[in-house]
Design a protein around this motif. Structure first.
Motif, PDB file in Angstrom:
ATOM      1  N   ILE A 127      80.518  60.143  69.070  1.00 61.29           N
ATOM      2  CA  ILE A 127      80.832  60.680  67.739  1.00 61.29           C
ATOM      3  C   ILE A 127      81.284  59.550  66.817  1.00 61.29           C
ATOM      4  CG2 ILE A 127      82.315  62.276  66.471  1.00 61.29           C
ATOM      5  CD1 ILE A 127      82.448  63.992  69.009  1.00 61.29           C
ATOM      6  N   ILE A 128      82.078  58.619  67.334  1.00 60.99           N
ATOM      7  CA  ILE A 128      82.494  57.468  66.533  1.00 60.99           C
ATOM      8  C   ILE A 128      81.277  56.640  66.139  1.00 60.99           C
ATOM      9  CG2 ILE A 128      83.763  55.284  66.650  1.00 60.99           C
ATOM     10  CD1 ILE A 128      85.816  56.762  68.393  1.00 60.99           C
ATOM     11  N   ASN A 129      80.321  56.514  67.040  1.00 59.95           N
ATOM     12  CA  ASN A 129      79.093  55.767  66.739  1.00 59.95           C
ATOM     13  C   ASN A 129      78.308  56.418  65.602  1.00 59.95           C
ATOM     14  OD1 ASN A 129      78.322  53.300  67.704  1.00 59.95           O
ATOM     15  ND2 ASN A 129      76.780  54.104  69.092  1.00 59.95           N
ATOM     16  N   PRO A 174      95.463  48.066  67.515  1.00 61.68           N
ATOM     17  CA  PRO A 174      94.835  49.390  67.587  1.00 61.68           C
ATOM     18  C   PRO A 174      93.411  49.299  68.122  1.00 61.68           C
ATOM     19  CG  PRO A 174      95.954  49.098  65.479  1.00 61.68           C
ATOM     20  CD  PRO A 174      95.967  47.759  66.162  1.00 61.68           C
ATOM     21  N   MET A 175      93.047  50.295  68.899  1.00 58.95           N
ATOM     22  CA  MET A 175      91.742  50.293  69.532  1.00 58.95           C
ATOM     23  C   MET A 175      90.610  50.232  68.512  1.00 58.95           C
ATOM     24  SD  MET A 175      90.401  52.894  72.477  1.00 58.95           S
ATOM     25  CE  MET A 175      90.157  54.289  71.387  1.00 58.95           C
ATOM     26  N   GLY A 176      90.843  50.824  67.325  1.00 63.37           N
ATOM     27  CA  GLY A 176      89.808  50.839  66.297  1.00 63.37           C
ATOM     28  C   GLY A 176      89.363  49.445  65.882  1.00 63.37           C
ATOM     29  N   ARG A 177      90.285  48.484  65.915  1.00 62.98           N
ATOM     30  CA  ARG A 177      89.926  47.118  65.531  1.00 62.98           C
ATOM     31  C   ARG A 177      88.948  46.513  66.528  1.00 62.98           C
ATOM     32  NH1 ARG A 177      95.912  44.692  63.893  1.00 62.98           N
ATOM     33  NH2 ARG A 177      96.406  46.275  62.310  1.00 62.98           N
ATOM     34  N   ILE A 178      89.194  46.767  67.801  1.00 58.80           N
ATOM     35  CA  ILE A 178      88.292  46.235  68.824  1.00 58.80           C
ATOM     36  C   ILE A 178      86.952  46.959  68.772  1.00 58.80           C
ATOM     37  CG2 ILE A 178      88.033  45.743  71.278  1.00 58.80           C
ATOM     38  CD1 ILE A 178      91.075  45.881  71.526  1.00 58.80           C
ATOM     39  N   GLY A 207      85.575  44.896  55.401  1.00 60.13           N
ATOM     40  CA  GLY A 207      85.491  44.866  56.859  1.00 60.13           C
ATOM     41  C   GLY A 207      86.762  45.349  57.518  1.00 60.13           C
ATOM     42  N   ILE A 208      87.904  44.939  56.947  1.00 59.07           N
ATOM     43  CA  ILE A 208      89.190  45.361  57.499  1.00 59.07           C
ATOM     44  C   ILE A 208      89.410  46.856  57.290  1.00 59.07           C
ATOM     45  CG2 ILE A 208      91.684  45.141  57.135  1.00 59.07           C
ATOM     46  CD1 ILE A 208      91.234  42.170  56.666  1.00 59.07           C
ATOM     47  N   SER A 209      88.951  47.375  56.141  1.00 58.80           N
ATOM     48  CA  SER A 209      89.188  48.791  55.833  1.00 58.80           C
ATOM     49  C   SER A 209      88.365  49.715  56.719  1.00 58.80           C
ATOM     50  CB  SER A 209      88.876  49.075  54.359  1.00 58.80           C
ATOM     51  OG  SER A 209      87.504  48.916  54.097  1.00 58.80           O
ATOM     52  N   ARG A 210      87.371  49.182  57.422  1.00 57.14           N
ATOM     53  CA  ARG A 210      86.617  50.016  58.364  1.00 57.14           C
ATOM     54  C   ARG A 210      87.447  50.343  59.587  1.00 57.14           C
ATOM     55  NH1 ARG A 210      82.313  46.471  56.958  1.00 57.14           N
ATOM     56  NH2 ARG A 210      80.660  47.511  55.794  1.00 57.14           N
ATOM     57  N   SER A 211      88.305  49.407  60.007  1.00 56.37           N
ATOM     58  CA  SER A 211      89.075  49.617  61.243  1.00 56.37           C
ATOM     59  C   SER A 211      89.981  50.839  61.169  1.00 56.37           C
ATOM     60  CB  SER A 211      89.883  48.356  61.574  1.00 56.37           C
ATOM     61  OG  SER A 211      89.018  47.279  61.842  1.00 56.37           O
ATOM     62  N   PRO A 212      90.771  51.018  60.072  1.00 56.23           N
ATOM     63  CA  PRO A 212      91.578  52.249  60.002  1.00 56.23           C
ATOM     64  C   PRO A 212      90.734  53.511  60.036  1.00 56.23           C
ATOM     65  CG  PRO A 212      92.321  50.666  58.360  1.00 56.23           C
ATOM     66  CD  PRO A 212      91.055  50.124  58.935  1.00 56.23           C
ATOM     67  N   LEU A 213      89.531  53.443  59.459  1.00 59.37           N
ATOM     68  CA  LEU A 213      88.631  54.599  59.467  1.00 59.37           C
ATOM     69  C   LEU A 213      88.225  54.935  60.900  1.00 59.37           C
ATOM     70  CD1 LEU A 213      87.273  56.349  57.188  1.00 59.37           C
ATOM     71  CD2 LEU A 213      85.254  54.937  57.507  1.00 59.37           C
ATOM     72  N   VAL A 214      87.795  53.907  61.649  1.00 56.85           N
ATOM     73  CA  VAL A 214      87.391  54.118  63.046  1.00 56.85           C
ATOM     74  C   VAL A 214      88.587  54.562  63.882  1.00 56.85           C
ATOM     75  CG1 VAL A 214      86.486  52.980  65.099  1.00 56.85           C
ATOM     76  CG2 VAL A 214      85.507  52.455  62.863  1.00 56.85           C
ATOM     77  N   PHE A 236      89.531  58.120  63.164  1.00 53.04           N
ATOM     78  CA  PHE A 236      88.502  58.966  63.763  1.00 53.04           C
ATOM     79  C   PHE A 236      88.761  59.136  65.255  1.00 53.04           C
ATOM     80  CE2 PHE A 236      84.407  60.880  63.842  1.00 53.04           C
ATOM     81  CZ  PHE A 236      84.000  61.017  62.530  1.00 53.04           C
ATOM     82  N   SER A 237      88.967  58.004  65.940  1.00 52.47           N
ATOM     83  CA  SER A 237      89.185  58.028  67.385  1.00 52.47           C
ATOM     84  C   SER A 237      90.459  58.783  67.727  1.00 52.47           C
ATOM     85  CB  SER A 237      89.269  56.583  67.904  1.00 52.47           C
ATOM     86  OG  SER A 237      89.630  56.553  69.247  1.00 52.47           O
TER      87      SER A 237
END
Length: 1453
Positions: A386-388, A979-983, A1056-1063, A1066-1067
């Motif tokens: 779903i994250i993908n 946070p896992m979203g960053r990885i 690029g950084i603002s995508r990590s909080p989104l992911v 979501f997770s």
């Protein structure tokens, strides 16, 4: 020769008649509408005036009214001149008079709408009329050019009139669509006002785009303040304005949902319907981009059309005075229009892409909130997949908007090319069409393979991301068990499968690119060869016109492989998203809600299942009633269905839910407790007091403002559970559901919570709680005893005590546990605190605050500043064969450019300027040499594309492997604060960029740069004075790029950084979706994801705007350069310049502005995309743990043989500048003995265990196991020889066998033996696939207690001499606890067992007890001796436990 297209051209005499008729129709409609509006205004004057006063002032632009007035005046002047001076025919005069009257009427009508009218549909009809007017004006201009070509054009004022009509029509059409939607307003296509201004008064700073004037929009000057700011300072997120309200996710999503549901009421969403709804949500931007693309495409063919005339002019054949300057002016205007429209085409397309991405992210997120568990498990949709969908598939639709117009543009360009070729080459051009069709057919098999490869590539990426997400979530367990490298190999195996499809995909794309890039040479050779065969004379002017056509066609053909690839990718992505949206939602109508009922809850003969397709329900024949204010307890053995029963109740009424596995959201403690509710300070303090949180908050560095890390990483299990309880209490709901909330806390705290929460604050509420603590059951108004999915007994404690065996077994097990404690100590009550599980990460909070006094555990994501360093490029290039292939690629491209220019030089040199000159070579020789050069250049293209694909694939593979290796070898402190979203963002989005985008962009940058150098060389060879123009233009372009890149680079980094909080959000949401749904918080969380999406959109929007700001200025410079070069060529004396070579130079120069702007844009985009590499390299440089294996000091295979642990002066701190957590511990755990470790929160229990496994390295002192210092051996040797059962039971997706034996070291018989010992053998034998039975993501299809038993099975298989139990029995019932204790006593009789437990019965049977206090050993002796000392802390603790437990039984008797 007669032109076959002449039949499309209406005779000039009929055009005024057509225009006259259309003007009459419009006037009639305006008159009827005016009469109707007057009637409506009289009937509804009050309501109408209110609407007028609020809406009309913002509906129509003064610019449009002024344009209509100007047209009326213009046509009036033309009609006067036609009558007095030009003596035009009567129909032309009538047409001009009626046009003046029509535009005057329109202007008065629009002006009148400010005062008299509020009809919304008529402006829509006006817009239709303006589109017709624009198309007719374009057509009339085409007729004028055709007549000019035939030298039949009589009146110049006709051309002027038609040019004005085209410009005015274009302006009006743009005004129709250039609407700034009002915030919160949604309209249908037929009800939208014509043009409205942005009226919303938002507290946020809104983008300058929404307030920009016409010239600012045209020139992108609204971006100048942000670009200037980027040169003055490093831009932060707060410096970037918010997007306009009409472009925000909330408004776009509302429109999208209305269109989707209106289109398909049954919610079975097909790909077509999804595309349709997406189009309707951003239709204005798509139509604008369509209009700009059409005008841009048309304007780029003006120069090839006039090329022959230009060459003939240079050859001395001049038709009128100043013809050269007229041609230069036409060339300049055409290039200017092309430049302007292309930039707005790309900008509007990018804006539409952002809107569609925001809509899809919101839609996928909303769907994730409504999915039942079986949709995610049974239908294969895990959190990673779903994250993908959000991180890759939705992002791909954003990129698709750059390519969405390419198919029809290619058709239009080919049609225009064939028409111009026919004018130049006659019937010889007919051969070009089948050649083009042949090229397209040759690509068909490649396109089919592309579709197949892309689909499989995405599936394999899903599998990899799913496993990566699961592994990162459980990294602590993997490191404790020494399994991280095994799971890394699994991820690398999944990447190997993905890389196989990626390799096929990129090589297939290379083959397709080779075919398409050789297409211009192939088509031109075919056309020229046909001319030779048909004896059609080839002149240099006509050849150059053809070459100019092929030069223009080269760009769309070059893009065609990428376009086909993008269409295939988007088709796959949309299909995946549509399939996901078609999954079944939770059925919200299965619960009947009565407005008033005596019963708070009633279940009658209910059967419940996690999966609708399952033949055996999870719960069967469930019937019970719960009155308002009742206290209901649910008990039973492991796997009996207790948690499933609570889940079945979650649909009832206003409820609050406390899950068995705590779900804590990243953020402040206060926010987790409030959970969307407004702050009521008095009630808030009461909740904290009831949940024993005040003392815990005092230990945190920022109290309730402390930011909690991902998954509550900086809180102990007990603290997380109590925050969950506080969150539920604060909601003040009608029904409270507690799923074994007391298992994670010690006996004293559990008793306190039960008394203060269940029996205190919630005494008047309906409470249903699952518990394994039998001592809490006597207080219940109703006890439900579960077994095998059924309620076997129901009633009060005394009623059911003797009515069946199931309840008696639970009570008997608890009595046996109490019997193991020496009850004569029960009088020693104590106010001492509890044996909570230690706050594992409290020292880490101190660590952070030690470095930064006001810092938090989780900091903002690190980003580089300034330009991307050369070392990043160097490291990236060196990933593939040390960078040795790069020079070869450049040499091959240079050779191709030389061959390409050489072939065109050859055609220009050997073809005469006019028919009168004899060609120097025969037609056969001409074509033969040209074909040989074309074949050689085609081979260069093939070699270059294959080398680029091979190099890009190698770089992507190496980068992936190195990053994942370093991440898996990182210490746990890295995962605690990251946070896992960053990885995941790096493993998903950034990796996709490296896989598919970067190699092509590097190649295009090299191709464009070499092309520009070739063009400059050709132009300088023809007229060296052009060099004088090139030098300042190149300098200006470099300055503009330097001026722009500072802002663009930081915008790209911020995006690029603002995508990590989104992911991450979501997770995090997917893992806690049950809790979110139980509190009815879906709207708030959907709003949060929209805000995060808007944050990403505003950064990407302004990044796109900055790019177009730069490209517009660069193309303007190139266009001026082109015009001045033409002036130089035209101004040179006749005979000075070779007409053929001058024409060739101009042919190449036609593409100069496009190449130059694309090169600079590609370089900037390349730097932005290199940020993905930069971010991945950041993780390649993170510090690693010590070596896994040290060969020189590897212990023997039998180590440890005794299990004796000697600790000497052990000192541990979490950072060099932080206080000690353990202060010089010295003790010995004798081999083969059981030791229990107790102590208050923060005393160092878990730090001691983590140090034993070297999760934390000691600062001083040593730990020896059987005489070997654990710091001298490898981590793998240490951790693989120790065993641990953690507090949080973990299972991985796979099978029962792979969960028990992930390293594949044991036989099936050994596994079955372990399952029987841990009481799971019978449960697994019931399953059809036995050991191969599936385990879903995170073990969600197994109960928490069963997962804990699987963890026990692992250590039974491993049979280590040292076993650590970290609250290993917290999630199972007392009877199962006794069985586990008995199993451990039998099978670990000779082993060293270290136990951290909340239940005194788990520690009381130990040989030794170690009591820690503030990092020091306070008591260390046998339980018997400690109990004899009435003043010992342990004695007081046991007394408190027995007093609390037995008092409840005494009250129940």
């Amino acid at each position: 020769m007669e032109n076959p297209l002449d039949f499309l051209l209406i005779q000039p005499i009929y055009l005024p008649l057509l225009s006259f008729f259309l003007n009459m129709v419009l006037l009639l409609i305006l008159f009827v509408s005016w009469v109707y509006n007057k009637k409506v205004a009289c009937e509804n004057s009050d309501d109408f005036m209110a609407k007028r006063s609020t809406n009309m002032s913002s509906t129509f632009s003064k610019l449009v009214v002024m344009c209509c007035v100007s047209l009326s005046v213009f046509y009036s002047v033309l009609s006067l001149l036609s009558c007095v001076r030009w003596h035009s025919n009567v129909w032309t005069l009538f047409d001009l008079l009626l046009a003046a009257l029509t535009w005057g009427t329109i202007s008065m009508y629009l002006r009148g709408l400010y005062i008299d009218s509020h009809e919304q549909k008529l402006p829509y009809l006006l817009r239709v009329w303006w589109v017709f007017y624009f198309l007719i004006s374009c057509y009339r201009l085409v007729v004028d050019f055709a007549l000019y070509k035939k030298q039949e054009l009589v009146s110049v004022h006709n051309v002027v009139s038609d040019l004005v009509g085209v410009c005015a029509g274009l302006l009006l059409c743009c005004s129709c669509l250039w609407k700034k939607g009002e915030e919160g307003e949604t309209t249908t296509l037929l009800e939208e006002p014509f043009l409205s201004e942005n009226e919303g008064c938002d507290d946020e700073v809104t983008t300058h785009f929404s307030k920009a004037g016409f010239l600012s929009l045209v020139s992108f000057s609204w971006m100048s303040p942000l670009v200037t700011l980027g040169n003055e300072k490093i831009i932060d997120s707060n410096d970037v304005p918010q997007v306009d309200s009409s472009d925000r996710a909330e408004n776009l999503f509302r429109v999208f949902r209305s269109q989707l549901e209106w289109d398909d009421g049954v919610r079975r969403i097909t790909t077509f319907k999804l595309v349709k709804a997406l189009f309707l949500s951003v239709w204005r931007d798509i139509l604008l981009s369509f209009l700009f693309a059409f005008v841009s495409t048309m304007s780029c063919y003006v120069a090839p059309y006039l090329m022959d005339s230009f060459v003939q002019y240079l050859n001395g054949q001049r038709q009128y005075k100043h013809q050269g300057y007229v041609l230069v002016t036409v060339f300049f205007v055409a290039k200017l229009v092309e430049c302007q429209t292309r930039r707005h085409w790309y900008f509007r397309g990018g804006k539409a892409g952002l809107g569609m991405k925001a809509v899809l992210v919101s839609m996928i997120y909303e769907k994730g909130l409504t999915l039942p568990c079986h949709s995610k498990q049974g239908q294969g949709q895990t959190s990673g997949e779903i994250i993908n969908l959000m991180a890759v598939d939705a992002d791909r639709l954003d990129a698709f908007t750059w390519f969405m117009h390419d198919p029809w543009i290619l058709v239009l360009q080919v049609s225009l090319a064939l028409w111009i070729l026919y004018n130049s080459l006659g019937l010889g051009s007919v051969a070009a069409f089948p050649a083009f069709i042949l090229v397209m057919l040759a690509n068909y098999p490649f396109a089919k393979l592309e579709d197949k490869f892309q689909s499989n590539l995405m599936k394999s990426k899903d599998n990899r991301m799913k496993k990566t997400s699961e592994v990162l979530l459980n990294m602590r367990i993997l490191k404790l068990q020494g399994w991280e490298m095994k799971f890394l190999s699994k991820i690398l195996d999944l990447r190997q499968v993905e890389a196989g499809w990626l390799k096929k995909f990129v090589y297939n794309s290379a083959a397709m690119s080779s075919v398409l890039l050789t297409a211009p040479s192939f088509i031109s050779a075919t056309a020229f060869g046909a001319c030779v065969l048909l004896k059609i004379p080839l002149e240099s002017g006509k050849i150059l016109a053809a070459l100019a056509i092929f030069q223009i066609l080269q760009s769309p053909i070059y893009k065609l492989p990428e376009t086909i690839s993008m269409f295939v990718q988007v088709k796959v992505s949309l299909g995946r998203i549509a399939s996901f949206l078609c999954l079944d939602d939770l059925e919200k109508d299965v619960v009947e809600r009565l407005t008033y009922s005596e019963m708070a809850l009633e279940v009658s003969n209910g059967c419940f299942s996690w999966d609708n397709s399952s033949s055996i329900p999870t719960l069967r024949e469930v019937s019970f009633e719960v009155s308002h204010g009742m206290n209901v307890a649910v008990c039973g053995t492991v796997g009996s269905g207790k948690s499933s029963l609570l889940s079945s109740i979650l649909g009832f009424g206003s409820k609050a839910y406390v899950a068995q596995s705590p779900w804590i959201q990243s953020g402040k403690v206060e926010d987790n407790i409030l959970f969307g509710k407004p702050m009521e300070r008095e009630w808030y303090q009461s909740v904290l007091e009831a949940c024993c949180l005040n003392k815990d908050l005092e230990l945190l560095p920022f109290h309730d403002q402390t930011v909690i890390g991902e998954r509550g990483i900086n809180l102990s299990g007990g603290q997380k559970q109590r925050i969950q309880i506080a969150r539920a209490l604060y909601q003040d709901a009608d029904i409270y559901l507690f799923d074994d909330p007391f298992s994670a806390v010690d006996a004293h705290t559990g008793s306190h919570l039960f008394k203060e929460v269940i029996l205190g604050v919630l005494k008047d509420k309906t409470v249903i709680y699952v518990t394994h603590q039998v001592e809490f059951l006597p207080e219940a108004d109703l006890i439900l005893v579960m077994k095998d999915g059924k309620i076997t007994q129901a009633g009060r404690y005394n009623e059911i005590l003797d009515s069946g065996t199931d309840f008696m077994e639970l009570v008997g097990a608890h009595t046996d546990a109490l019997a193991t404690v020496d009850t004569y100590e029960q009088g020693c009550a104590s106010s001492e605190s509890t044996t909570n599980k230690e706050d594992k990460e409290a020292p880490k909070l101190e660590k952070d605050s030690g470095n930064k006094p006001r810092g938090q555990l989780v900091q903002q994501e690190e980003r580089e500043k300034g330009k991307v360093g050369f070392t990043v490029y160097k490291k990236y290039m060196a990933l593939a064969y040390g960078g040795a292939v790069i020079p070869i690629i450049l040499l091959v491209q240079i050779l191709f450019q030389v061959l390409d220019i050489g072939s065109n030089y050859w055609m220009t040199w050997v073809t005469p300027v006019s028919k009168d000159v004899e060609p120097p070579v025969s037609g056969f020789t001409l074509i033969l040499v040209y074909v040989v050069l074309a074949i050689a250049s085609s081979l260069c293209i093939l070699v270059r594309t294959l080398l680029v694909s091979m190099t890009g694939f190698k770089m992507a593979t190496e980068l992936f492997t190195q990053m994942h290796l370093r991440v898996f070898r990182a210490s746990m402190s890295f995962f605690d604060v990251t946070p896992m979203g960053r990885i995941l963002n790096r493993a998903s989005t950034d990796q996709s960029v490296v896989d598919l985008r970067l190699p092509g962009q590097f190649a295009y940058a090299a191709v464009a740069a070499i092309n520009i150098l070739g063009i400059m060389g050709v132009m300088i060879q023809v007229a060296w004075l052009v060099l004088i123009i090139f030098i300042p233009v190149v300098a200006a372009s470099s300055w503009y790029r330097q001026y722009y890149i500072s802002a663009a680079r930081e915008l790209a980094r911020l995006a690029g950084i603002s995508r990590s909080p989104l992911v991450h959000h979501f997770s995090e949401t997917l893992s806690g979706v049950t809790t979110i749904r139980s509190f009815d918080q879906e709207p708030r969380f959907l709003s949060d994801i929209m805000k995060l999406s808007d944050c990403l959109s505003r950064l990407t929007f302004h990044s796109t705007g900055a790019t177009e700001w730069l490209c517009f200025r660069l193309e303007l410079l190139s266009t001026i350069t082109f015009a001045l070069s033409l002036v130089i060529v035209v101004s040179t004396p006749e005979g000075t310049v070779n007409p053929s070579f001058a024409g060739l130079a101009i042919t190449y120069a036609l593409n100069l502005n496009n190449l130059q702007s694309n090169l600079v844009w590609t370089l900037c985009e390349l730097e932005n995309k290199m940020i993905s590499v930069e971010r991945m390299l950041q993780y390649i440089d993170i510090p690693s743990e010590p070596s896994l294996v040290i060969e020189s000091t590897r212990p023997e295979k039998s180590w440890p043989s005794r299990g004796e642990i000697t600790i000497s002066n052990l000192q541990v701190r979490y950072g060099p500048h932080l206080p000690m957590v353990l202060h010089g511990l010295t003790c010995t755990f004798p081999g083969g003995l059981k030791t229990g470790i107790v102590g208050r929160t923060g005393c160092g229990k878990s730090t001691l265990i983590q140090t034993l496994f070297r999760i934390v390295e000691p600062t001083a002192g040593e730990i020896r196991i059987d005489g070997i210092d654990i710091l001298t051996i490898g981590l793998h040797d240490l951790r693989s020889r120790l065993s641990i059962i953690p507090q949080d039971p973990t299972m991985f997706e796979g099978t029962v066998r792979s969960n028990l034996d992930p390293l594949e070291e044991y036989s099936d018989d050994q596994i079955w033996e372990a399952l029987d010992k841990c009481q799971l053998g019978d449960e697994v034998r019931k399953k059809e696939l036995k050991l191969d039975s599936s385990v879903s993501e995170n073990g969600q299809n197994w109960s928490v207690g069963q997962r804990q038993l699987v963890c026990l099975g692992r250590v039974l298989l491993k049979r280590s001499k040292v076993l650590v139990l970290d609250e290993a029995t917290a999630s199972v019932d007392t009877a199962t606890v006794n069985l586990i204790q008995e199993t451990l006593r039998q099978h670990f009789r000779d082993c060293t067992v270290i136990t951290i437990a909340h239940r005194i019965s788990s520690v009381i049977g130990s040989d030794m007890v170690l009591l820690l206090d503030q990092g020091l050993i306070k008591e260390h002796d046998s339980p018997g001796r400690l109990l004899e000392d009435k003043s010992s802390s342990f004695s007081k603790l046991v007394a408190e436990y027995t007093t609390s437990s037995e008092s409840k039984f005494s009250r129940s008797c």
